[in-house]
Design a protein around this motif. Sequence first.
Motif, short mmCIF file in Angstrom:
data_model
loop_
_atom_site.label_atom_id
_atom_site.label_comp_id
_atom_site.label_asym_id
_atom_site.label_seq_id
_atom_site.Cartn_x
_atom_site.Cartn_y
_atom_site.Cartn_z
N LEU A 166 -9.01 1.69 8.95
CA LEU A 166 -10.03 0.65 9.12
C LEU A 166 -10.66 0.34 7.77
O LEU A 166 -10.81 1.23 6.93
N TRP A 167 -11.06 -0.91 7.60
CA TRP A 167 -11.73 -1.35 6.38
C TRP A 167 -12.98 -2.12 6.75
O TRP A 167 -13.04 -2.75 7.81
N PRO A 168 -13.97 -2.15 5.84
CA PRO A 168 -15.21 -2.87 6.15
C PRO A 168 -15.14 -4.37 5.91
O PRO A 168 -16.05 -5.10 6.29
N ALA A 169 -14.06 -4.85 5.28
CA ALA A 169 -13.94 -6.27 4.99
C ALA A 169 -12.47 -6.66 4.90
O ALA A 169 -11.61 -5.83 4.59
N LYS A 170 -12.21 -7.92 5.16
CA LYS A 170 -10.85 -8.45 5.17
C LYS A 170 -10.14 -8.21 3.83
O LYS A 170 -8.95 -7.87 3.81
N ASP A 171 -10.85 -8.38 2.72
CA ASP A 171 -10.23 -8.25 1.41
C ASP A 171 -9.64 -6.87 1.18
O ASP A 171 -8.58 -6.73 0.57
N TYR A 172 -10.33 -5.81 1.64
CA TYR A 172 -9.81 -4.45 1.47
C TYR A 172 -8.53 -4.27 2.28
O TYR A 172 -7.56 -3.68 1.82
N ALA A 173 -8.55 -4.77 3.52
CA ALA A 173 -7.35 -4.66 4.36
C ALA A 173 -6.18 -5.41 3.71
O ALA A 173 -5.07 -4.90 3.65
N GLN A 174 -6.46 -6.60 3.20
CA GLN A 174 -5.41 -7.41 2.58
C GLN A 174 -4.78 -6.68 1.40
O GLN A 174 -3.57 -6.76 1.20
N LEU A 175 -5.58 -5.96 0.62
CA LEU A 175 -5.06 -5.22 -0.53
C LEU A 175 -4.04 -4.16 -0.11
O LEU A 175 -3.18 -3.77 -0.90
N CYS A 176 -4.14 -3.70 1.13
CA CYS A 176 -3.27 -2.63 1.60
C CYS A 176 -2.05 -3.14 2.37
O CYS A 176 -1.25 -2.35 2.85
N ALA A 177 -1.91 -4.45 2.47
CA ALA A 177 -0.75 -5.03 3.16
C ALA A 177 0.45 -5.05 2.21
O ALA A 177 0.99 -6.10 1.87
N VAL A 178 0.84 -3.85 1.77
CA VAL A 178 1.95 -3.68 0.83
C VAL A 178 2.83 -2.54 1.34
O VAL A 178 2.49 -1.86 2.30
N CYS A 179 3.92 -2.33 0.65
CA CYS A 179 4.88 -1.25 0.99
C CYS A 179 5.23 -1.32 2.47
O CYS A 179 5.65 -2.36 2.93
N GLU A 180 5.02 -0.22 3.20
CA GLU A 180 5.43 -0.22 4.61
C GLU A 180 4.59 -1.17 5.46
O GLU A 180 4.95 -1.47 6.59
N TRP A 181 3.48 -1.69 4.94
CA TRP A 181 2.65 -2.64 5.68
C TRP A 181 2.79 -4.06 5.16
O TRP A 181 2.01 -4.93 5.52
N GLU A 182 3.81 -4.30 4.35
CA GLU A 182 4.02 -5.67 3.87
C GLU A 182 4.30 -6.57 5.07
O GLU A 182 5.03 -6.20 5.99
N GLY A 183 3.67 -7.73 5.08
CA GLY A 183 3.80 -8.66 6.20
C GLY A 183 2.73 -8.49 7.25
O GLY A 183 2.57 -9.35 8.11
#
Length: 108
Positions: A55-72
């Motif tokens: 979980l993240w407190p804001a959309k921007d933090y979550a977006q930063l982690c949409a890489v590697c196995e979470w790309e897409g």
Amino acid sequence: MTIIFKQLESVLALPDKKRFDHFVKVVADRQEVWGLYQGGWALAATNDGVTVFPLWPAKDYAQLCAVCEWEGYEPRLITLAELMEDLFPKLKKDGVLPGVFSSLRVKG
């Protein structure tokens, strides 16, 4: 560097306890958290194999982690009411831990 990126970078550099405190304050103020979703929620695991729901407190933090196995995966909002009334009870029942900023050290 943009101001937003500098803010994100400074929060991510905080020690764990201060980053957790920041998470709680932002979530309490905004009444929302963010997860990553693509046909299902992004999950992680602890070193001992326990499933974690990041979980993240804001959309921007979550977006930063949409890489590697979470790309897409895309950031998806979860209201605080949904988190407390629906998600936390389900996670507890399923033995899944909520993770605060847990995936910032994503392995590729």
